[in-house]
Design a protein around this motif. Sequence first.
Motif, PDB file in Angstrom:
ATOM      1  N   TRP A 167       0.832  -1.202   0.000  1.00 30.27           N
ATOM      2  CA  TRP A 167       0.000   0.000   0.000  1.00 30.27           C
ATOM      3  C   TRP A 167       0.867   1.252   0.000  1.00 30.27           C
ATOM      4  N   GLU A 168       1.879   1.270   0.872  1.00 30.85           N
ATOM      5  CA  GLU A 168       2.720   2.455   0.998  1.00 30.85           C
ATOM      6  C   GLU A 168       3.598   2.692  -0.225  1.00 30.85           C
ATOM      7  N   GLU A 169       4.096   1.619  -0.839  1.00 31.59           N
ATOM      8  CA  GLU A 169       5.044   1.772  -1.942  1.00 31.59           C
ATOM      9  C   GLU A 169       4.405   1.672  -3.324  1.00 31.59           C
ATOM     10  N   PHE A 170       3.259   0.956  -3.437  1.00 36.62           N
ATOM     11  CA  PHE A 170       2.664   0.745  -4.761  1.00 36.62           C
ATOM     12  C   PHE A 170       1.192   1.145  -4.824  1.00 36.62           C
ATOM     13  N   HIS A 171       0.624   1.591  -3.713  1.00 34.65           N
ATOM     14  CA  HIS A 171      -0.774   2.045  -3.642  1.00 34.65           C
ATOM     15  C   HIS A 171      -1.764   0.946  -4.046  1.00 34.65           C
ATOM     16  N   ILE A 172      -1.436  -0.283  -3.701  1.00 33.08           N
ATOM     17  CA  ILE A 172      -2.341  -1.407  -3.949  1.00 33.08           C
ATOM     18  C   ILE A 172      -3.219  -1.591  -2.720  1.00 33.08           C
ATOM     19  N   ASN A 173      -4.525  -1.481  -2.896  1.00 36.73           N
ATOM     20  CA  ASN A 173      -5.417  -1.488  -1.735  1.00 36.73           C
ATOM     21  C   ASN A 173      -6.224  -2.781  -1.565  1.00 36.73           C
ATOM     22  N   HIS A 174      -6.067  -3.729  -2.488  1.00 33.98           N
ATOM     23  CA  HIS A 174      -6.701  -5.043  -2.336  1.00 33.98           C
ATOM     24  C   HIS A 174      -5.607  -6.104  -2.470  1.00 33.98           C
ATOM     25  N   VAL A 175      -5.415  -6.914  -1.430  1.00 33.75           N
ATOM     26  CA  VAL A 175      -4.372  -7.930  -1.439  1.00 33.75           C
ATOM     27  C   VAL A 175      -4.999  -9.296  -1.181  1.00 33.75           C
ATOM     28  N   ASN A 176      -4.763 -10.223  -2.089  1.00 35.31           N
ATOM     29  CA  ASN A 176      -5.303 -11.581  -1.967  1.00 35.31           C
ATOM     30  C   ASN A 176      -4.139 -12.558  -2.119  1.00 35.31           C
ATOM     31  N   ILE A 177      -3.720 -13.191  -1.002  1.00 32.79           N
ATOM     32  CA  ILE A 177      -2.517 -14.019  -0.980  1.00 32.79           C
ATOM     33  C   ILE A 177      -2.860 -15.473  -0.648  1.00 32.79           C
ATOM     34  N   GLN A 178      -2.344 -16.400  -1.439  1.00 32.14           N
ATOM     35  CA  GLN A 178      -2.489 -17.831  -1.153  1.00 32.14           C
ATOM     36  C   GLN A 178      -1.188 -18.342  -0.549  1.00 32.14           C
ATOM     37  N   PRO A 179      -1.180 -18.709   0.758  1.00 32.48           N
ATOM     38  CA  PRO A 179       0.056 -19.187   1.411  1.00 32.48           C
ATOM     39  C   PRO A 179       0.369 -20.630   1.011  1.00 32.48           C
ATOM     40  N   GLU A 180       1.662 -20.909   0.879  1.00 33.36           N
ATOM     41  CA  GLU A 180       2.105 -22.260   0.512  1.00 33.36           C
ATOM     42  C   GLU A 180       3.380 -22.621   1.274  1.00 33.36           C
ATOM     43  N   PHE A 181       3.596 -23.918   1.430  1.00 30.91           N
ATOM     44  CA  PHE A 181       4.857 -24.403   2.008  1.00 30.91           C
ATOM     45  C   PHE A 181       5.231 -25.699   1.310  1.00 30.91           C
ATOM     46  N   GLN A 182       6.338 -25.652   0.569  1.00 37.89           N
ATOM     47  CA  GLN A 182       6.852 -26.796  -0.177  1.00 37.89           C
ATOM     48  C   GLN A 182       5.792 -27.415  -1.090  1.00 37.89           C
ATOM     49  N   LYS A 183       4.948 -26.578  -1.641  1.00 32.68           N
ATOM     50  CA  LYS A 183       3.934 -27.069  -2.573  1.00 32.68           C
ATOM     51  C   LYS A 183       4.547 -27.209  -3.957  1.00 32.68           C
ATOM     52  N   GLU A 184       4.208 -28.297  -4.634  1.00 33.98           N
ATOM     53  CA  GLU A 184       4.715 -28.524  -5.985  1.00 33.98           C
ATOM     54  C   GLU A 184       3.812 -27.795  -6.982  1.00 33.98           C
ATOM     55  N   ASP A 185       4.238 -26.637  -7.377  1.00 31.27           N
ATOM     56  CA  ASP A 185       3.508 -25.880  -8.397  1.00 31.27           C
ATOM     57  C   ASP A 185       4.503 -24.949  -9.098  1.00 31.27           C
ATOM     58  N   PRO A 186       4.130 -24.370 -10.233  1.00 31.11           N
ATOM     59  CA  PRO A 186       5.047 -23.466 -10.944  1.00 31.11           C
ATOM     60  C   PRO A 186       5.451 -22.291 -10.042  1.00 31.11           C
ATOM     61  N   LYS A 187       6.718 -21.931 -10.066  1.00 33.23           N
ATOM     62  CA  LYS A 187       7.219 -20.869  -9.195  1.00 33.23           C
ATOM     63  C   LYS A 187       7.592 -19.600  -9.967  1.00 33.23           C
ATOM     64  N   GLU A 188       7.184 -19.510 -11.232  1.00 31.97           N
ATOM     65  CA  GLU A 188       7.476 -18.307 -11.999  1.00 31.97           C
ATOM     66  C   GLU A 188       6.630 -17.125 -11.479  1.00 31.97           C
ATOM     67  N   ILE A 189       7.175 -15.925 -11.687  1.00 35.84           N
ATOM     68  CA  ILE A 189       6.413 -14.736 -11.277  1.00 35.84           C
ATOM     69  C   ILE A 189       5.109 -14.644 -12.073  1.00 35.84           C
ATOM     70  N   ILE A 190       5.219 -14.842 -13.385  1.00 38.30           N
ATOM     71  CA  ILE A 190       4.045 -14.874 -14.252  1.00 38.30           C
ATOM     72  C   ILE A 190       3.849 -16.297 -14.727  1.00 38.30           C
ATOM     73  N   VAL A 191       2.731 -16.893 -14.378  1.00 35.56           N
ATOM     74  CA  VAL A 191       2.452 -18.294 -14.727  1.00 35.56           C
ATOM     75  C   VAL A 191       1.456 -18.333 -15.882  1.00 35.56           C
ATOM     76  N   GLN A 192       1.834 -19.031 -16.933  1.00 31.32           N
ATOM     77  CA  GLN A 192       0.939 -19.230 -18.076  1.00 31.32           C
ATOM     78  C   GLN A 192       0.049 -20.433 -17.787  1.00 31.32           C
ATOM     79  N   ASP A 193      -1.235 -20.181 -17.525  1.00 30.53           N
ATOM     80  CA  ASP A 193      -2.153 -21.275 -17.186  1.00 30.53           C
ATOM     81  C   ASP A 193      -2.424 -22.159 -18.404  1.00 30.53           C
TER      82      ASP A 193
END
Length: 302
Positions: free
Chosen positions: A276-302
């Motif tokens: 919010w302070e640095e990018f003025h993003i006011n809606h944040v939706n985060i999915q937490p993971e731990f050692q999950k096997e999934d693509p780790k790219e910043i941009i994922v092509q579904d």
Amino acid sequence: MSHNHNHIHKHQVQGKNLLYSILLNVVITVAQVIGGIVSGSLALISDALHNFSDVISLIISYVAHKLSRREASYEQTFGLKRAELIAAFVNALSLILVAIYLIYEAITRFFHPHDIQPTIVIWLATLGIAVNGFSVLLLKKDADHNLNMKSAYLHLLTDMLASVAVLIGGVLMYYFQIYWIDSVLTLVIAIYLIVVGFDLLSKATKMLMLFTPEDIDIKEIVKTVNRIKGVKLLHHVHVWHLNEEELHLEAHLDCSEDIKMSEFNEMLHQIEKIVWEEFHINHVNIQPEFQKEDPKEIIVQD
């Protein structure tokens, strides 16, 4: 999955100003159509045509403004917040279409000139400047905060400038009998409409297509969040505008340790604060993971 809304203090757009502008533009449109036919001025008729498109555009903007204020429901989980983006898109497209028609008419009239009564042109152009100028003042503040209102504002602003051009043409015709200036000014008005219309159309299209905002650097967001203690990697990132007031960040967060939910909540609070302070993003939706096997790219092509 955690979801957060940072509430922002936003400018309250006044829909009633659109109603006043609609009524004023109906009056000036009728007057200019009659005056254009009587005087034979294409520039005046083209100005009236643009005014008529303004009436339609202002009505679209007003309806969209009202719809966007509807509350969310099970059927419309975001409400109708994107209605104003659609209105801005339609209005921008109409600016360009009107401009193309004016170019065609101006070229045709240039090779087949008509007699014009400049006195009527001068008086009605003056009326157009007064009416559209007042409407521009009504919407100026709202236009700075809302793309839909900006589309309506641009319609009115270009109308006012068109009336100024028509007035100049009327004066030149009255004193110097330079009748070809009518077609030239129509071309100038049309080119200006295309320029402002294309810019607005581009902005509305990018928001509707969920493009990353131009002032947002996703790689920088990832670097910033990755520096937070306990974060291993922010990936599968999406940043997009729901509307002009709401900027969303959705992402997967790979945690460095198998932490408790209470610890994740604290981590999330830090993420919300920093984006919010640095990018003025006011809606944040985060999915937490731990050692999950999934693509780790910043941009994922579904």
